[in-house]
Scaffold this motif. Structure first.
Motif, PDB file in Angstrom:
ATOM      1  N   ARG A  65       0.828  -1.199   0.000  1.00 27.30           N
ATOM      2  CA  ARG A  65       0.000   0.000   0.000  1.00 27.30           C
ATOM      3  C   ARG A  65       0.866   1.254   0.000  1.00 27.30           C
ATOM      4  NH1 ARG A  65      -5.456   0.942   3.519  1.00 27.30           N
ATOM      5  NH2 ARG A  65      -5.653   3.190   3.226  1.00 27.30           N
ATOM      6  N   GLY A  66       0.547   2.176  -0.916  1.00 26.54           N
ATOM      7  CA  GLY A  66       1.344   3.392  -1.067  1.00 26.54           C
ATOM      8  C   GLY A  66       0.944   4.494  -0.118  1.00 26.54           C
ATOM      9  N   ARG A  67       1.532   5.664  -0.329  1.00 26.40           N
ATOM     10  CA  ARG A  67       1.233   6.840   0.483  1.00 26.40           C
ATOM     11  C   ARG A  67      -0.148   7.376   0.122  1.00 26.40           C
ATOM     12  NH1 ARG A  67       5.842  10.823  -1.020  1.00 26.40           N
ATOM     13  NH2 ARG A  67       4.483  12.224   0.180  1.00 26.40           N
ATOM     14  N   THR A  68      -0.863   7.881   1.125  1.00 28.57           N
ATOM     15  CA  THR A  68      -2.178   8.472   0.876  1.00 28.57           C
ATOM     16  C   THR A  68      -1.988   9.864   0.293  1.00 28.57           C
ATOM     17  OG1 THR A  68      -3.148   7.230   2.701  1.00 28.57           O
ATOM     18  CG2 THR A  68      -4.360   9.153   1.922  1.00 28.57           C
ATOM     19  N   ARG A  69      -2.329  10.013  -0.981  1.00 29.24           N
ATOM     20  CA  ARG A  69      -2.150  11.289  -1.678  1.00 29.24           C
ATOM     21  C   ARG A  69      -2.872  11.244  -3.010  1.00 29.24           C
ATOM     22  NH1 ARG A  69       4.167  10.880  -3.656  1.00 29.24           N
ATOM     23  NH2 ARG A  69       4.076   8.759  -4.489  1.00 29.24           N
ATOM     24  N   GLU A  74       5.400  13.126  -8.309  1.00 28.93           N
ATOM     25  CA  GLU A  74       6.724  13.389  -7.734  1.00 28.93           C
ATOM     26  C   GLU A  74       7.704  13.915  -8.785  1.00 28.93           C
ATOM     27  OE1 GLU A  74       8.610  10.594  -5.124  1.00 28.93           O
ATOM     28  OE2 GLU A  74       6.699   9.905  -4.304  1.00 28.93           O
ATOM     29  N   ASP A 103      -5.728   1.973  -4.485  1.00 27.89           N
ATOM     30  CA  ASP A 103      -4.273   2.025  -4.623  1.00 27.89           C
ATOM     31  C   ASP A 103      -3.928   1.948  -6.108  1.00 27.89           C
ATOM     32  OD1 ASP A 103      -1.505   1.659  -4.334  1.00 27.89           O
ATOM     33  OD2 ASP A 103      -1.742   0.299  -2.646  1.00 27.89           O
ATOM     34  N   LYS A 117      12.776   2.294  -1.757  1.00 17.70           N
ATOM     35  CA  LYS A 117      12.212   3.410  -1.010  1.00 17.70           C
ATOM     36  C   LYS A 117      11.586   4.467  -1.912  1.00 17.70           C
ATOM     37  CE  LYS A 117      15.298   2.942   2.978  1.00 17.70           C
ATOM     38  NZ  LYS A 117      16.286   3.631   3.857  1.00 17.70           N
ATOM     39  N   THR A 119       8.852   6.187  -4.288  1.00 22.96           N
ATOM     40  CA  THR A 119       7.386   6.140  -4.195  1.00 22.96           C
ATOM     41  C   THR A 119       6.682   6.813  -5.370  1.00 22.96           C
ATOM     42  OG1 THR A 119       7.383   8.175  -2.867  1.00 22.96           O
ATOM     43  CG2 THR A 119       7.429   6.079  -1.664  1.00 22.96           C
ATOM     44  N   GLY A 123       0.339   5.518  -5.113  1.00 22.80           N
ATOM     45  CA  GLY A 123      -0.399   6.252  -4.102  1.00 22.80           C
ATOM     46  C   GLY A 123      -1.753   5.653  -3.819  1.00 22.80           C
TER      47      GLY A 123
END
Length: 225
Positions: A65-69, A74, A103, A117, A119, A123
């Motif tokens: 699961r990625g970052r909530t955004r 990026e 996701d 690391k 990302t 998201g």
């Protein structure tokens, strides 16, 4: 990295009639995200009324699961794409699902996925009360002879999930791949032609991008069983 090990886990797809004006209004009336993790999409082009998703494996590039955004770019170069999703429960008359985690993950313009690391182009969003969420991303690049795609996973609760992917029309891809930064590589003559997952989906999971400034937006209603 590629998705060579990915095969469809289900080849069933069904277009259903939305059944009421409420569903039509649901997929047409939306607004820009107000807060992180609660993004609501804006109106756009044609949206299927209610699609039972053709499921497929997550592939080797899923990293959890990625970052909530909402904005997952990026700074990655590429043609902007706003992905506007509505999640519904088909068996309940296409009832919108609030609070579902959606996701996404995809390749960049060079056909590369983030690893370790990193990302970028990954998201999560949580659907609002109308089952809606949105992502700001880019048109994915091609790789390994597979149809260009955007992976997604929907978790309506902690016990269940549905995994699939969105495809893009051939004519659209040929146009985008003639632009930078995609044009740094020679694009395949037939972007979707050699992927059995694309053929298995039968067009049911193909987005319909509409021009939006310098980029595009695409709306899709994902139906869960």
């Amino acid at each position: 990295m590629t998705d060579k090990g990915t095969t469809p886990t289900s080849r069933r797809a069904l277009l259903l009639t939305a059944g009421s004006a409420g569903i039509a209004a649901l997929t047409a009336a939306c607004a820009r995200p107000a807060t992180p993790g609660r993004a609501a999409p804006a109106p756009s082009g044609a949206t299927p009324g209610c699609v039972l998703a053709v499921t497929s494996g997550a592939g080797p590039n899923y990293s959890g699961r990625g970052r909530t955004r909402s904005d997952v770019t990026e700074g990655r170069e590429g043609v902007p794409l706003r992905l506007e999703l509505t999640v519904v429960r088909v068996k309940d008359g296409c009832r919108p699902l609030a609070g579902a985690a959606v996701d996404i993950w995809q390749a960049d313009a060079s056909g590369v996925y983030s690893e370790g690391k990193q990302t970028w182009l990954r998201g999560v969003q949580i659907t609002d009360a109308a089952g809606r969420c949105a992502f700001e991303t880019i048109v994915p690049g091609w790789y390994a002879g597979l149809a260009p795609h955007i992976h997604f996973k929907v978790r309506p609760d902690e016990r269940s999930e549905t995994t699939s992917q969105f495809f893009l029309p051939d004519a659209f891809l040929k146009d985008v791949y003639g632009r930078q930064p995609y044009a740094r590589r020679k694009a395949p003559r037939d972007p979707n032609g050699n992927d059995d997952r694309y053929r298995a989906a039968g067009g049911k999971m193909t987005l319909t991008p509409a021009q939006d400034g310098t980029g595009y937006r695409a709306a899709f209603t994902v139906g869960l069983a």
